[in-house]
Design a protein around this motif. Structure first.
Motif, PDB file in Angstrom:
ATOM      1  N   LYS A 221       0.858  -1.193   0.000  1.00  0.00           N
ATOM      2  CA  LYS A 221       0.000   0.000   0.000  1.00  0.00           C
ATOM      3  C   LYS A 221       0.892   1.239   0.000  1.00  0.00           C
ATOM      4  O   LYS A 221       1.058   1.924   1.013  1.00  0.00           O
ATOM      5  N   TYR A 222       1.451   1.533  -1.148  1.00  0.00           N
ATOM      6  CA  TYR A 222       2.505   2.538  -1.234  1.00  0.00           C
ATOM      7  C   TYR A 222       1.983   3.969  -1.088  1.00  0.00           C
ATOM      8  O   TYR A 222       2.658   4.809  -0.482  1.00  0.00           O
ATOM      9  N   ASP A 223       0.821   4.270  -1.644  1.00  0.00           N
ATOM     10  CA  ASP A 223       0.263   5.622  -1.492  1.00  0.00           C
ATOM     11  C   ASP A 223       0.021   5.947  -0.026  1.00  0.00           C
ATOM     12  O   ASP A 223       0.358   7.035   0.454  1.00  0.00           O
ATOM     13  N   ALA A 224      -0.574   4.998   0.693  1.00  0.00           N
ATOM     14  CA  ALA A 224      -0.838   5.209   2.109  1.00  0.00           C
ATOM     15  C   ALA A 224       0.466   5.319   2.888  1.00  0.00           C
ATOM     16  O   ALA A 224       0.578   6.113   3.836  1.00  0.00           O
ATOM     17  N   ALA A 225       1.472   4.541   2.493  1.00  0.00           N
ATOM     18  CA  ALA A 225       2.769   4.611   3.164  1.00  0.00           C
ATOM     19  C   ALA A 225       3.389   5.994   2.993  1.00  0.00           C
ATOM     20  O   ALA A 225       3.941   6.563   3.945  1.00  0.00           O
ATOM     21  N   ILE A 226       3.291   6.545   1.800  1.00  0.00           N
ATOM     22  CA  ILE A 226       3.830   7.885   1.548  1.00  0.00           C
ATOM     23  C   ILE A 226       3.153   8.908   2.451  1.00  0.00           C
ATOM     24  O   ILE A 226       3.814   9.781   3.031  1.00  0.00           O
ATOM     25  N   LEU A 246      10.247   6.957   3.010  1.00  0.00           N
ATOM     26  CA  LEU A 246       9.556   7.643   1.917  1.00  0.00           C
ATOM     27  C   LEU A 246      10.220   7.302   0.590  1.00  0.00           C
ATOM     28  O   LEU A 246       9.535   7.062  -0.423  1.00  0.00           O
ATOM     29  N   GLY A 247      11.546   7.240   0.595  1.00  0.00           N
ATOM     30  CA  GLY A 247      12.252   6.865  -0.619  1.00  0.00           C
ATOM     31  C   GLY A 247      11.893   5.463  -1.080  1.00  0.00           C
ATOM     32  O   GLY A 247      11.697   5.224  -2.279  1.00  0.00           O
ATOM     33  N   VAL A 248      11.808   4.534  -0.147  1.00  0.00           N
ATOM     34  CA  VAL A 248      11.444   3.156  -0.496  1.00  0.00           C
ATOM     35  C   VAL A 248      10.054   3.122  -1.128  1.00  0.00           C
ATOM     36  O   VAL A 248       9.822   2.450  -2.142  1.00  0.00           O
ATOM     37  N   ALA A 249       9.105   3.855  -0.510  1.00  0.00           N
ATOM     38  CA  ALA A 249       7.739   3.856  -1.039  1.00  0.00           C
ATOM     39  C   ALA A 249       7.696   4.414  -2.461  1.00  0.00           C
ATOM     40  O   ALA A 249       7.018   3.861  -3.340  1.00  0.00           O
ATOM     41  N   TYR A 250       8.425   5.514  -2.694  1.00  0.00           N
ATOM     42  CA  TYR A 250       8.467   6.072  -4.050  1.00  0.00           C
ATOM     43  C   TYR A 250       9.165   5.118  -5.016  1.00  0.00           C
ATOM     44  O   TYR A 250       8.748   4.978  -6.178  1.00  0.00           O
ATOM     45  N   GLU A 251      10.215   4.468  -4.542  1.00  0.00           N
ATOM     46  CA  GLU A 251      10.906   3.516  -5.415  1.00  0.00           C
ATOM     47  C   GLU A 251       9.978   2.368  -5.788  1.00  0.00           C
ATOM     48  O   GLU A 251       9.981   1.910  -6.951  1.00  0.00           O
ATOM     49  N   LYS A 252       9.167   1.901  -4.853  1.00  0.00           N
ATOM     50  CA  LYS A 252       8.212   0.825  -5.149  1.00  0.00           C
ATOM     51  C   LYS A 252       7.205   1.274  -6.203  1.00  0.00           C
ATOM     52  O   LYS A 252       6.672   0.449  -6.964  1.00  0.00           O
ATOM     53  N   GLN A 253       6.933   2.577  -6.260  1.00  0.00           N
ATOM     54  CA  GLN A 253       6.021   3.113  -7.272  1.00  0.00           C
ATOM     55  C   GLN A 253       6.737   3.439  -8.583  1.00  0.00           C
ATOM     56  O   GLN A 253       6.119   3.986  -9.496  1.00  0.00           O
ATOM     57  N   ASN A 254       8.033   3.129  -8.626  1.00  0.00           N
ATOM     58  CA  ASN A 254       8.856   3.434  -9.800  1.00  0.00           C
ATOM     59  C   ASN A 254       8.983   4.928 -10.065  1.00  0.00           C
ATOM     60  O   ASN A 254       9.196   5.361 -11.201  1.00  0.00           O
ATOM     61  N   ASN A 255       8.862   5.722  -8.993  1.00  0.00           N
ATOM     62  CA  ASN A 255       9.054   7.169  -9.094  1.00  0.00           C
ATOM     63  C   ASN A 255      10.507   7.455  -8.692  1.00  0.00           C
ATOM     64  O   ASN A 255      10.800   7.803  -7.543  1.00  0.00           O
ATOM     65  N   LYS A 256      11.406   7.290  -9.647  1.00  0.00           N
ATOM     66  CA  LYS A 256      12.836   7.380  -9.362  1.00  0.00           C
ATOM     67  C   LYS A 256      13.234   8.770  -8.868  1.00  0.00           C
ATOM     68  O   LYS A 256      14.055   8.900  -7.947  1.00  0.00           O
ATOM     69  N   THR A 257      12.654   9.805  -9.445  1.00  0.00           N
ATOM     70  CA  THR A 257      13.041  11.171  -9.073  1.00  0.00           C
ATOM     71  C   THR A 257      12.759  11.443  -7.600  1.00  0.00           C
ATOM     72  O   THR A 257      13.629  11.906  -6.858  1.00  0.00           O
ATOM     73  N   LYS A 258      11.531  11.151  -7.185  1.00  0.00           N
ATOM     74  CA  LYS A 258      11.180  11.426  -5.792  1.00  0.00           C
ATOM     75  C   LYS A 258      11.865  10.454  -4.837  1.00  0.00           C
ATOM     76  O   LYS A 258      12.178  10.803  -3.690  1.00  0.00           O
ATOM     77  N   ALA A 259      12.106   9.245  -5.305  1.00  0.00           N
ATOM     78  CA  ALA A 259      12.822   8.282  -4.464  1.00  0.00           C
ATOM     79  C   ALA A 259      14.230   8.781  -4.183  1.00  0.00           C
ATOM     80  O   ALA A 259      14.689   8.786  -3.035  1.00  0.00           O
ATOM     81  N   MET A 260      14.938   9.213  -5.219  1.00  0.00           N
ATOM     82  CA  MET A 260      16.299   9.698  -5.024  1.00  0.00           C
ATOM     83  C   MET A 260      16.315  10.965  -4.181  1.00  0.00           C
ATOM     84  O   MET A 260      17.201  11.153  -3.340  1.00  0.00           O
ATOM     85  N   GLU A 261      15.342  11.810  -4.389  1.00  0.00           N
ATOM     86  CA  GLU A 261      15.251  13.034  -3.590  1.00  0.00           C
ATOM     87  C   GLU A 261      15.092  12.693  -2.110  1.00  0.00           C
ATOM     88  O   GLU A 261      15.754  13.275  -1.246  1.00  0.00           O
ATOM     89  N   SER A 262      14.234  11.731  -1.817  1.00  0.00           N
ATOM     90  CA  SER A 262      14.000  11.338  -0.430  1.00  0.00           C
ATOM     91  C   SER A 262      15.228  10.661   0.168  1.00  0.00           C
ATOM     92  O   SER A 262      15.601  10.933   1.323  1.00  0.00           O
TER      93      SER A 262
END
Length: 284
Positions: A221-226, A246-262
């Motif tokens: 449940k990645y959206d809820a985790a974020i 937060l980075g892990v959750a974004y990475e699970k969503q394949n949102n590389k930009t926000k994952a790296m930022e976090s």
């Protein structure tokens, strides 16, 4: 950057009140003293406002006038502990116990102070004695459970937390602590239920949001985790573990930009955060 709305912060501490010669404990006899860094349970933070120093001076006056006042010693001990003066705190709690050998709150407070200086043996003995003195003293069960959990004695810790919740069903920390055990056992559904209960009872503590976010990731449940990691960061924007989660959750969503930022935010706070370091290694 995920938009965050700052929430007000409240303390779980029963406030100390001193007015002239009158001493009040705002309805509680046990004062949270914080927890060792590995405890992963939301606890009262050390006082940095100077209020504890003022309390210590006022309480010393009370004790000088009433040298056999066990409650005054217990309260001053709590003020010392909030100031990081744990040996002074232990001395005051010991004096309170000497005056009143059945003072469950003083045993529990002394145990919490012992934990701060890594003396788990005396801490466990004091938690046990607090329960002997008052079998309905919920704080002693919670404190003992956190100690047992840190030592890997999970069934015993669960039993203590069940009792703490039974005695004080509105206590957020016991639900949070029990959720951490369920999470460690891989029972994320039950962990999330307990984190929900902790948040319902204290929506301003960051740790249960962070913990629930981890279990939400485990259940996909990645959206809820974020949302939960953002809530934890609303409380403490320098929480490296929450940034990493937060980075892990974004990475699970394949949102590389926000994952790296976090992940980078986590590294900025704590250069040794392994979750963030591993995440950056995967994404680079």
């Amino acid at each position: 950057m995920q938009k965050m709305v700052r929430l007000p912060r409240v303390s779980a501490l029963c406030l100390l009140a001193v007015a002239g010669a009158a001493l009040g404990l705002a309805g509680c006899e046990t004062v949270g003293l914080g927890a060792p860094p590995t405890a992963n349970v939301a606890e009262v933070e050390p006082d940095t406002s100077g209020a504890s120093s003022a309390n210590i001076a006022s309480l010393s006056d009370v004790i000088q006038r009433n040298p056999n006042d066990s409650v005054a010693y217990n309260t001053r001990g709590a003020a010392y502990a909030k100031n990081g003066r744990y040996q002074n705190a232990i001395d005051d709690f010991s004096r309170a116990i000497q005056i009143d050998p059945n003072f469950a709150g003083a045993y529990t407070n002394r145990a919490l102070a012992y934990r701060q200086i890594q003396k788990d043996g005396p801490a466990l003995a004091d938690f046990n004695q607090a329960i002997v003195a008052n079998p309905n003293h919920a704080a002693a069960y919670l404190g003992r459970a956190n100690l047992l959990r840190s030592q890997g004695h999970l069934p015993e810790a669960l039993a203590d937390l069940d009792q703490a919740i039974k005695l004080n069903p509105e206590g957020a920390q016991a639900f949070h602590a029990r959720g951490l055990i369920y999470q460690r056992q891989g029972n994320h559904a039950q962990a999330i239920t307990d984190f929900n209960n902790a948040i319902d009872r204290d929506p301003f503590a960051g740790a249960p949001y962070q913990a629930r976010g981890q279990s939400l990731i485990a259940t996909g449940k990645y959206d809820a985790a974020i949302e939960d990691f953002d809530a934890a960061l609303n409380v403490d924007a320098k929480n490296a573990e929450a940034w990493a989660g937060l980075g892990v959750a974004y990475e699970k969503q394949n949102n590389k930009t926000k994952a790296m930022e976090s992940y980078n935010r986590a590294i900025t706070v704590d250069a040794n955060n392994q979750t963030a370091r591993d995440g950056l290694s995967r994404l680079r």
